[in-house]
Design an enzyme around this catalytic site. Structure first.
Site, PDB file in Angstrom:
ATOM      1  N   THR A  52       0.844  -1.191   0.000  1.00  0.00           N
ATOM      2  CA  THR A  52       0.000   0.000   0.000  1.00  0.00           C
ATOM      3  C   THR A  52       0.881   1.243   0.000  1.00  0.00           C
ATOM      4  O   THR A  52       2.075   1.157  -0.295  1.00  0.00           O
ATOM      5  CB  THR A  52      -0.986  -0.040   1.189  1.00  0.00           C
ATOM      6  OG1 THR A  52      -1.949   1.010   1.044  1.00  0.00           O
ATOM      7  CG2 THR A  52      -0.282   0.124   2.531  1.00  0.00           C
ATOM      8  N   ASN A  53       0.320   2.398   0.283  1.00  0.00           N
ATOM      9  CA  ASN A  53       1.110   3.638   0.329  1.00  0.00           C
ATOM     10  C   ASN A  53       0.622   4.539   1.456  1.00  0.00           C
ATOM     11  O   ASN A  53      -0.288   4.179   2.193  1.00  0.00           O
ATOM     12  CB  ASN A  53       1.033   4.349  -1.029  1.00  0.00           C
ATOM     13  CG  ASN A  53      -0.384   4.724  -1.387  1.00  0.00           C
ATOM     14  OD1 ASN A  53      -1.021   5.533  -0.722  1.00  0.00           O
ATOM     15  ND2 ASN A  53      -0.905   4.095  -2.427  1.00  0.00           N
ATOM     16  N   ARG A  54       1.214   5.709   1.583  1.00  0.00           N
ATOM     17  CA  ARG A  54       0.985   6.568   2.751  1.00  0.00           C
ATOM     18  C   ARG A  54      -0.258   7.453   2.679  1.00  0.00           C
ATOM     19  O   ARG A  54      -0.446   8.307   3.547  1.00  0.00           O
ATOM     20  CB  ARG A  54       2.199   7.488   2.954  1.00  0.00           C
ATOM     21  CG  ARG A  54       3.451   6.765   3.346  1.00  0.00           C
ATOM     22  CD  ARG A  54       4.558   7.774   3.594  1.00  0.00           C
ATOM     23  NE  ARG A  54       5.830   7.119   3.780  1.00  0.00           N
ATOM     24  CZ  ARG A  54       6.224   6.569   4.918  1.00  0.00           C
ATOM     25  NH1 ARG A  54       5.445   6.612   5.984  1.00  0.00           N
ATOM     26  NH2 ARG A  54       7.401   5.973   5.000  1.00  0.00           N
TER      27      ARG A  54
END
Ligand code: CTP
Ligand code: CA
Length: 221
Positions: A33-35
């Site tokens: 995933t990402n931030r």
């Protein structure tokens, strides 16, 4: 806090907003995933609802309260987000893509937990669909708004995305600038329009950015 004008223009319009990160599965217990926090997209949804718009919020997994009057569609993967956006695209007046969609996903998804082994591990990744690009290619009456989080050469990349994805407007920020990163309550953005017009905004809360962005959208409707 909105000019009467913006409210009048957005009233009863169908605005589709995508928000948050996507999750790309590795195995039943792991994902990439990402931030992205989803804050920008949720702020846009709240403001659009207050202006009388009908809002569909297609959201990846975030820790935020869903806006009460939105048609809320939770998704996990880029593929699911693609399907849900396409379902409502015909009826949309405006699509705002704040979501941080994963560009790659594991090529093989294991249906059992991967067990660790001696030595290093490589995971082969394949491209996901570029949702916004597909929307741009199929654009009819809709206004298409993109977001671009960059670390360098912001204007060059933002204008390229505006062009290659057939957008009407792109909202760009430099995530390395203080107050413009992921998960913060503030943002420093520059808005680029198809007409060539460029509007650099100062450090604002994401609520204030949402208000400005919707005002710009109203001016294009
Ligand atoms: N976007 C999308 N689908 C993808 C990737 C991006 O719809 N698979 C959308 C994002 O929601 C955003 C815009 O495209 O509105 C720009 O996303 P960004 O990640 O900045 O651009 P990319 O085209 O993915 O290019 P790169 O990550 O290499 O900068
Ligand atoms: Ca990307």
């Amino acid at each position: 806090y909105f000019s009467k004008n913006t409210d009048d223009i957005l009233k009863d319009r169908h605005i589709v907003i995508t928000a948050g990160p996507t999750r790309e599965t590795i195995d039943p217990v792991r994902f990439f995933t990402n931030r992205s926090s989803g804050k920008m997209g949720y702020a846009l949804a709240e403001h659009a609802i207050k202006s009388g718009a009908k809002v569909t919020l297609i959201s990846g997994p975030v820790h935020l309260k869903e806006p009460e009057e939105a048609h809320y569609v939770p998704v996990e993967t880029a593929d699911e987000m693609f399907d849900e956006v396409m379902k409502v695209y015909q009826q949309a007046d405006v699509v705002i893509k704040t979501a941080a969609v994963a560009d790659y996903r594991p090529k093989i998804v294991y249906d059992q937990k991967m067990k660790k082994q001696d030595g290093d591990l490589s995971i082969e990744m394949e491209r996901t669909k570029d949702i916004l690009k597909e929307l741009g290619a199929r654009k009819e009456h809709q206004l298409l708004i993109g977001f671009a989080a960059e670390t360098n050469d912001v204007e060059t990349y933002a204008r390229k995305k505006l062009e290659s994805k057939n957008l009407d407007m792109i909202v760009a920020n430099n995530v390395k600038e203080n107050g413009a990163g992921f998960g913060t309550d503030t943002n420093i953005v520059t808005i680029y329009k198809r007409s060539g017009e460029k509007t650099a905004l100062p450090l604002l809360t994401k609520d204030e950015v949402a208000e400005k962005v919707l005002k710009e959208i109203a001016s294009l409707l």
